[in-house]
Design an enzyme around this catalytic site. Sequence first.
Site, PDB file in Angstrom:
ATOM      1  CG  ASP A 119      -1.808  -1.214   1.300  1.00 50.30           C
ATOM      2  OD1 ASP A 119      -2.228  -1.711   0.236  1.00 50.30           O
ATOM      3  OD2 ASP A 119      -2.070  -1.680   2.433  1.00 50.30           O
TER       4      ASP A 119
ATOM      5  CG  HIS B  35      -2.338  -1.715  -7.509  1.00 54.47           C
ATOM      6  ND1 HIS B  35      -1.319  -1.609  -6.618  1.00 54.47           N
ATOM      7  CD2 HIS B  35      -1.962  -2.661  -8.382  1.00 54.47           C
ATOM      8  CE1 HIS B  35      -0.369  -2.462  -6.952  1.00 54.47           C
ATOM      9  NE2 HIS B  35      -0.735  -3.116  -8.012  1.00 54.47           N
TER      10      HIS B  35
HETATM   11  P1  GTP Z   1      -0.915  -2.813  -2.883  1.00 56.44           P
HETATM   12  O1  GTP Z   1      -0.585  -3.364  -4.231  1.00 56.44           O
HETATM   13  O2  GTP Z   1      -2.159  -3.380  -2.291  1.00 56.44           O
HETATM   14  O3  GTP Z   1       0.239  -2.945  -1.943  1.00 56.44           O
HETATM   15  O4  GTP Z   1      -1.321  -1.214  -2.972  1.00 56.44           O
HETATM   16  P2  GTP Z   1      -0.684   0.136  -3.560  1.00 56.44           P
HETATM   17  O5  GTP Z   1       0.786   0.209  -3.303  1.00 56.44           O
HETATM   18  O6  GTP Z   1      -1.096   0.342  -4.975  1.00 56.44           O
HETATM   19  O7  GTP Z   1      -1.343   1.268  -2.639  1.00 56.44           O
HETATM   20  P3  GTP Z   1      -2.878   1.561  -2.312  1.00 56.44           P
HETATM   21  O8  GTP Z   1      -3.494   2.174  -3.508  1.00 56.44           O
HETATM   22  O9  GTP Z   1      -3.528   0.418  -1.673  1.00 56.44           O
HETATM   23  O10 GTP Z   1      -2.702   2.642  -1.137  1.00 56.44           O
HETATM   24  C1  GTP Z   1      -2.069   3.862  -1.298  1.00 56.44           C
HETATM   25  C2  GTP Z   1      -3.023   4.957  -0.829  1.00 56.44           C
HETATM   26  O11 GTP Z   1      -2.333   6.184  -0.831  1.00 56.44           O
HETATM   27  C3  GTP Z   1      -4.208   5.136  -1.782  1.00 56.44           C
HETATM   28  O12 GTP Z   1      -5.324   5.566  -1.047  1.00 56.44           O
HETATM   29  C4  GTP Z   1      -3.709   6.242  -2.722  1.00 56.44           C
HETATM   30  O13 GTP Z   1      -4.786   6.981  -3.311  1.00 56.44           O
HETATM   31  C5  GTP Z   1      -2.927   7.099  -1.745  1.00 56.44           C
HETATM   32  N1  GTP Z   1      -1.819   7.863  -2.307  1.00 56.44           N
HETATM   33  C6  GTP Z   1      -0.921   7.540  -3.282  1.00 56.44           C
HETATM   34  N2  GTP Z   1      -0.003   8.530  -3.411  1.00 56.44           N
HETATM   35  C7  GTP Z   1      -0.339   9.502  -2.521  1.00 56.44           C
HETATM   36  C8  GTP Z   1       0.222  10.761  -2.168  1.00 56.44           C
HETATM   37  O14 GTP Z   1       1.243  11.201  -2.700  1.00 56.44           O
HETATM   38  N3  GTP Z   1      -0.441  11.478  -1.202  1.00 56.44           N
HETATM   39  C9  GTP Z   1      -1.545  11.018  -0.570  1.00 56.44           C
HETATM   40  N4  GTP Z   1      -2.111  11.777   0.347  1.00 56.44           N
HETATM   41  N5  GTP Z   1      -2.079   9.818  -0.854  1.00 56.44           N
HETATM   42  C10 GTP Z   1      -1.471   9.081  -1.810  1.00 56.44           C
HETATM   43  P1  IMP Z   2      -2.851 -12.642   2.576  1.00 58.53           P
HETATM   44  O1  IMP Z   2      -1.850 -12.330   1.517  1.00 58.53           O
HETATM   45  O2  IMP Z   2      -4.253 -12.271   2.214  1.00 58.53           O
HETATM   46  O3  IMP Z   2      -2.715 -14.064   3.069  1.00 58.53           O
HETATM   47  O4  IMP Z   2      -2.502 -11.730   3.844  1.00 58.53           O
HETATM   48  C1  IMP Z   2      -1.307 -11.938   4.621  1.00 58.53           C
HETATM   49  C2  IMP Z   2      -0.817 -10.594   5.189  1.00 58.53           C
HETATM   50  O5  IMP Z   2      -0.382  -9.749   4.112  1.00 58.53           O
HETATM   51  C3  IMP Z   2      -1.895  -9.787   5.925  1.00 58.53           C
HETATM   52  O6  IMP Z   2      -1.261  -9.069   6.970  1.00 58.53           O
HETATM   53  C4  IMP Z   2      -2.424  -8.820   4.875  1.00 58.53           C
HETATM   54  O7  IMP Z   2      -2.970  -7.666   5.428  1.00 58.53           O
HETATM   55  C5  IMP Z   2      -1.133  -8.525   4.105  1.00 58.53           C
HETATM   56  N1  IMP Z   2      -1.353  -8.175   2.698  1.00 58.53           N
HETATM   57  C6  IMP Z   2      -1.624  -9.002   1.663  1.00 58.53           C
HETATM   58  N2  IMP Z   2      -1.733  -8.318   0.514  1.00 58.53           N
HETATM   59  C7  IMP Z   2      -1.530  -7.024   0.820  1.00 58.53           C
HETATM   60  C8  IMP Z   2      -1.483  -5.815   0.042  1.00 58.53           C
HETATM   61  O8  IMP Z   2      -1.648  -5.811  -1.187  1.00 58.53           O
HETATM   62  N3  IMP Z   2      -1.252  -4.670   0.723  1.00 58.53           N
HETATM   63  C9  IMP Z   2      -1.015  -4.651   2.046  1.00 58.53           C
HETATM   64  N4  IMP Z   2      -1.038  -5.751   2.830  1.00 58.53           N
HETATM   65  C10 IMP Z   2      -1.297  -6.926   2.211  1.00 58.53           C
HETATM   66 MG    MG Z   3      -3.151  -1.674  -1.613  1.00 53.22          MG
END
Ligand code: GTP
Ligand code: IMP
Ligand code: MG
Length: 335
Positions: A13, A43
Amino acid sequence: MGCTIMVGGLFGDEGKGKIVAHVACFDKPSIIARGGVGPNAGHTVIVGDKRYGIRMIPSGFVHKDTRLLIGAGVLVDPNVFLGEVSSLDVKGRVFVDKRCSIIEEKHIVQDKGSSHLFKKIGSTGTGCGPANEERVRRTAKQAKDIEDLQAFLTDVPLEINEALDKGENVMIEGTQGFGISLYYGTYPFVTSKDTSASQMAADVGIGPSRVDDVIVVFKSFPTRVGSGPFETEMTPEEANGLGIEEFGTVTGRPRRIGMWDGKMAKYSAMINGATQIALTGLDKIDPACKGITDYDKLSTKVKEFVESAQKDVGVPFTLLSTGPEISEIIDLRGN
Ligand code: GTP
Ligand code: IMP
Ligand code: MG
C-alpha cells in the site's frame, strides 16, 4: 526506459498504483505486466474525479495503448478478473498467462475460516494463501482449464521477451511490499510468496539480465494492515492528530501507521536491487505541498525530509508524489 520493475518497499500500500499509472502515461510502454500474489492486492488509481480500486488488472490500464498482461506467477480469481475487465472496459488488450493458478470459492472459504490465516496473520480473506498451498501441492487448476478465461489466454514471457527484443518499453508492476515477503518479511506475519523485484521478474517470465531499472516505492509515513511487528508504529491518536489515517482498498480495514524507517528502507532497497526510489505522501508531511509538480516549489520541511530519506537509502529519489491524483507528482527522471 527498456524494462522497469516497480515494487513496494515497505508493508504494501505504498501507492504503487498511483506511481505505475503516472509512469505508464508518461513512458507509454507497449506492455505492462503484473506480478505479485493475486487479488489480495488493492491498487488505487485516481484520475481527475474518477477513483479506481483495482485487484487484478495492471494499474497502467489508464494508458490506453498498452497491452495489459498477468504473469504466470499470479493467482487469478476469475470472478474478480472478469468483473474488472468489464468495469474498466479493457477487453481486447488484457491477457492472462495460460499457467496462472486459479483461486476457487473453496480457497476463499478456507482463508476466511482459518484461525491461523484470518485471525492470527490477519489475511485479506481473498483465498490467496490456500490457493498457493494448493499450487505447491500441484493440484491447483490453471487458467487454461477455465472456460471463461479462454479468450484471454496468452504466453506472457514470450510476449515480453519479444517486445524487449524489438526495443519496446515494458513495465512490470509488483504488488504487496518487502515487509510482507514470505522470505524476507516479518515471518510468519507475511503473505504467501516473496514480494521482491526478483520474484516479479520470475512471475512474468523474464531473466534478471533483461531488467534495466528497479523502482522501489516508499511512502513517507509507512502503513501496515493485518498483524505483525511494525517498529516505527504510532498510536491511532497520533495518526489522527497528524490527519493521516488510511483505510484498506480491499478490506476497508484501518491501516496501522508509522514514522519513516530509514534502516528498513535501506535493507529493502538492497534486496530489491533498487536503481531509483519513488516516494509518496509528501503532502502528508506538509499539506501546503499538495499537488506541487516542481521540486523547487516544495517547502523546506519537505525538501529536508526527502534529502534525509535519500541519504538513508543511498539511491536517487526520482519520483515524488504530492497527492493521490495521477498528475500530483514531481518526476525527476529527466526523460
Ligand atoms: P498494494 O498493491 O495493495 O500494496 O497497494 P498500492 O501500493 O497500490 O497502494 P494503495 O493504492 O492500496 O494505497 C495507497 C493509498 O495512498 C491510496 O489511497 C492512494 O490513493 C494514496 N496515495 C498515493 N499517493 C499519494 C500521495 O502522494 N499522497 C496522498 N495523500 N495519498 C497518496
Ligand atoms: P494474505 O496475503 O491475504 O494471506 O494476507 C497476509 C498478510 O499480508 C496480511 O497481513 C495482509 O494484510 C497482508 N497483505 C496481503 N496483501 C496485501 C497488500 O496488497 N497490501 C497490504 N497488505 C497486504
Ligand atoms: Mg493496496
